[in-house]
Design an enzyme around this catalytic site. Structure first.
Site, mmCIF file in Angstrom:
data_model
loop_
_atom_site.group_PDB
_atom_site.id
_atom_site.type_symbol
_atom_site.label_atom_id
_atom_site.label_comp_id
_atom_site.label_asym_id
_atom_site.label_seq_id
_atom_site.Cartn_x
_atom_site.Cartn_y
_atom_site.Cartn_z
ATOM 1 N N ASP A 1 -24.963 31.506 -70.174
ATOM 2 C CA ASP A 1 -24.984 31.152 -68.758
ATOM 3 C C ASP A 1 -23.671 31.660 -68.152
ATOM 4 O O ASP A 1 -22.748 32.072 -68.862
ATOM 5 C CB ASP A 1 -25.142 29.627 -68.590
ATOM 6 C CG ASP A 1 -25.651 29.270 -67.193
ATOM 7 O OD1 ASP A 1 -26.185 28.168 -67.023
ATOM 8 O OD2 ASP A 1 -25.508 30.112 -66.283
HETATM 9 C C1 GLC Z 1 -25.853 29.445 -62.976
HETATM 10 C C2 GLC Z 1 -26.909 28.554 -63.592
HETATM 11 C C3 GLC Z 1 -28.070 29.305 -64.179
HETATM 12 C C4 GLC Z 1 -28.292 30.591 -63.392
HETATM 13 C C5 GLC Z 1 -27.080 31.468 -63.622
HETATM 14 C C6 GLC Z 1 -27.181 32.796 -62.857
HETATM 15 O O1 GLC Z 1 -24.589 28.925 -63.233
HETATM 16 O O2 GLC Z 1 -26.472 27.599 -64.548
HETATM 17 O O3 GLC Z 1 -29.199 28.441 -64.139
HETATM 18 O O4 GLC Z 1 -29.471 31.240 -63.835
HETATM 19 O O5 GLC Z 1 -25.871 30.829 -63.288
HETATM 20 O O6 GLC Z 1 -27.160 32.568 -61.490
#
Ligand code: GLC
Length: 725
Positions: A281
């Site tokens: 993430d």
């Molecule tokens: C964010 C979220 C995740 C998302 C990613 C890209 O922090 O936790 O769900 O897909 O970053 O935006």
């Protein structure tokens, strides 16, 4: 520079070869630096500033998001011409011509916005979930998106956590089946087709258990709960062929998921046989330093790659250190090859090598919601609405007299789209005010919408008031946690004043989470839960209130009696001294409050009534490899058409570890005209009772079990069955 080696010099471009063969041919040609480049995901790539890095093969993927909590802010949208410019540097300017993989959070729609995922879960409708994901994919690919970070499958039991809005609720079976439908919708029958998106199951695993409902906080959970609850929906979508899985920000009992070798490599990849990409993430690899388990970014990169994390989202740890880690011998080339093999497999499976560029806007280009996407959005919104109470005031008469529409969402658009909307636009939203004006014309009374004295005084002159209350979209989503479950400040006071005038009152509640609606249920003549319904919010609500459609949603999450009652879910396990049933509220567990939830999992009303016949079982015993059929006839005993969502719950009565008192195992949607009947038939197998025991061994117990069939988790007919030896 146009690097157009003929397929002869680039055999991995031969489409008559298998994906695996093509992966192998390409991997054999790659330098270590080029392999490391594939494991690096950047954000918002700049085709000019990043040109050199792209042409050196230093980036494998880039996501478009406005920032680390992308779901809450708007950005400039997907710049498909920028995507093509960057892609040309990769395909025509780099040594091997490996295309970039462009990603974006297409969570519940792209330009056309469907209800938030928690609302989609309230539809209990797999076909609808698939259709909305498919329509979203059709729109997103036109903007150059090839990979979406959805479905989110975190089991959500704590409404304080803002991300329950993105989830598919608290049931592993409901979330697993709807999530699998969304994967099929996004990825299509053929993931290499021009309208397919790679899907991503997130956030692996246990994120919904963040302490106190505080986003990103630590997680303490035992193996029983992890295995027998939180991992299950992920297994469902891995079995459905999801192409990627995203690691969660949180730790599991001290081991951060971005370094969790057992869960990422031994369970997900080895035990489940997952062949897709594990992506971190946003900044999650680098956050291992903040979690205090890595001394620096180099250490973080080493731990993450050892754990089986294939692509580093935006922390830069792999880009900066992975090459040297391999050269130093601390990381084996095999680990990097495994990661790169998975990334190349995904890119080839998506057809990126054959179709790297965004087609110039064609007839398929979707500049705005189309009649077809609006119709789907309206149907999805209508299916997600949950009627929580109704003393008979609904449906409203076609001529309701003087109707006052009031509350802070009158002409709102953007506020009703819900969290995680990057490309939907408020101006596309058909607002409640517009929908009611279209229906009632001058008959409609509208106040200033600020819930002011003006509006309250108008109530006295209205024959019926419809009050639109609840949460703005910005109150839920990532890093949007709330410490109470009350309506936003002031709204309940105004509802009390309105109700005190003794006129008919219908309340529509917008929310991204379960709220404490007890007081509202006491005040209003009817309460309709609308969640955040998306582009077609207004028409869907008007259709429901005037009875063009009957509300047909059912709660995918428990609405607890108060925030003080948390944690609570529909799959409570038996305690040594069981909590008395709702029928015996006096002897609950609190001296100061009743215990049972106000609105249980699976609850929802319609504009008619249903009658259940006695359960019919084909047998009360089933062999370990057998099946029995549990069926019930349901009759619409009212005067209006309606949908009953018949739910089947199971309980293993004697097991090696405590198992839920009730756990959703199946359900059936029955649409019935007045007086009509239909039979809901449920095949029940021992596998539905399977679980991991004290030794983490999967097992199915011989012996007694209970089956319950009814309209929600708190009501139904119970029968005893047995798994024979
Ligand atoms: C964010 C979220 C995740 C998302 C990613 C890209 O922090 O936790 O769900 O897909 O970053 O935006």
């Amino acid at each position: 520079m146009t690097n157009t080696n003929a397929p002869g010099e680039r055999p991995w471009l031969k489409t008559d070869l298998s994906v695996e063969d093509r992966v192998g041919l390409l991997l054999d040609q790659m330098t270590l630096a080029e392999k490391v480049g594939q494991t690096h995901q950047s954000a918002n790539i700049d085709p000019e500033a990043d040109a050199d890095l792209i042409e050196r093969g230093g980036i494998g993927s880039s996501l478009y998001a406005s920032g680390a909590t992308g779901g809450n802010e708007r950005d400039g949208g997907v710049l498909s011409d920028a995507i093509n410019a960057a892609q040309r540097h990769a395909v025509e300017g780099s040594r091997l011509g490996i295309p970039l993989l462009f990603a974006r959070d297409v969570i519940h729609g792209h330009r056309t916005v469907y209800p938030i995922p928690l609302a989609m879960a309230a539809t209990w409708d797999e076909e609808l979930a698939l259709a909305c994901a498919r329509m979203a994919a059709n729109e997103a690919v036109v903007d150059g998106v090839a990979w979406t970070f959805a479905p989110m499958l975190d089991i959500s039991e704590d409404p304080r956590w803002g991300r329950v809005a993105e989830s598919l609720g608290e049931s592993p079976v409901l979330a697993g089946r709807l999530g699998a439908a969304m994967v099929k919708g996004f990825q299509g029958e053929d993931p290499s087709a021009a309208t397919s998106l790679g899907a991503c199951a997130k956030h692996f695993v246990g994120y919904g258990l963040a302490a106190g409902g505080r986003d990103y906080d630590t997680v303490s959970v035992g193996q029983n709960t992890l295995r027998n609850l939180h991992l299950r929906p992920f297994k469902s979508v891995v079995d459905a062929g999801v192409m990627s899985v995203m690691a969660a920000f949180i730790d599991i009992d001290g081991v951060p998921m971005h370094a969790h070798r057992h869960l990422l490599r031994e369970v997900l990849k080895d035990e489940w046989g997952f062949k897709g990409v594990v992506v971190g993430d946003w900044g999650g690899v680098g956050q291992l330093v903040d979690q205090g388990v890595a001394t620096d970014l180099r250490d973080a990169a080493s731990q993450a790659i050892h754990a089986g994390l294939d692509m580093d989202m935006c922390s830069g740890a792999y880009a900066a250190h992975l090459e040297e880690l391999v050269q130093s011998g601390e990381v084996g080339m095999g680990m990097v090859d495994d990661a790169v093999r998975r990334i190349l497999r995904m890119k080839l499976s998506l057809g990126l090598f054959e179709r790297p560029y965004v087609e110039a806007p064609t007839a398929a280009f979707i500049p705005a919601p189309t009649p077809a996407s609006r119709e789907l959005a309206r149907d999805a919104a209508a299916s997600s609405l949950v009627l929580l109470s109704n003393n008979g005031i609904l449906p409203l008469a076609a001529d309701p007299g003087r109707l006052l529409l009031t509350g802070p969402f009158l002409d709102e658009g953007d506020a009703l789209l819900g969290t995680w909307v990057l490309d939907g636009r408020g101006e596309d939203v058909a607002s409640p005010g517009a929908a009611f004006r279209a229906r009632l014309g001058d008959q409609l009374m509208v106040d200033d919408g600020r819930f002011s004295d003006v509006g309250i005084s108008m109530v006295r002159h209205a024959d019926v008031t419809v009050a639109l209350v609840g949460e703005h979209r910005s109150r839920s989503g990532e890093d949007r946690c709330i410490s109470t479950l009350d309506l936003p400040a002031g709204q309940l006071d105004v509802l009390r004043e309105i109700a005190g005038l003794g006129k008919p009152l219908v309340v529509v509640v917008f929310s991204g989470r379960p709220l404490d609606l007890g007081p509202v249920l006491e005040l209003a003549d009817a309460v309709l839960l609308a969640w955040h319904p998306g582009t077609e919010s207004g028409p869907a609500i008007a259709d429901a209130l005037f009875g063009d459609v009957a509300p047909r949603g059912r709660l995918p999450m428990t609405f607890p009696r108060s925030v003080g009652h948390l944690p609570w879910s529909s799959h409570q396990r038996p305690a040594g001294r069981p909590i008395p049933a709702a029928s015996d509220p006096v002897h609950g567990r609190y001296l100061d409050a009743l215990t049972q939830p106000v609105l249980p999992f699976g609850f929802g009303l319609s504009y008619t009534t249903f009658e259940y016949s006695p359960l019919t079982l084909s047998s009360t015993e089933m062999a370990p490899d057998g099946t029995i059929e549990v069926s019930v006839m349901v009759t619409n005993t009212g005067s209006r058409a309606g949908r009953e969502i018949v739910q089947l719950y199971l309980r293993d009565l004697v097991s090696d570890v405590t198992r839920p008192l009730q756990e959703l195992a199946d359900w059936a949607l029955l649409d019935l005209e007045p007086g009509a009947s239909a039979v809901a038939r449920f095949p029940v197998t021992p596998a539905q009772l399977g679980y991991y025991d004290r030794t983490m061994t999967y097992r199915i117990d011989p012996g007694d079990a209970e089956v319950m069939v009814g309209p929600d988790v708190s009501h139904g007919q119970v029968a005893r069955i047995a798994v024979t030896t």
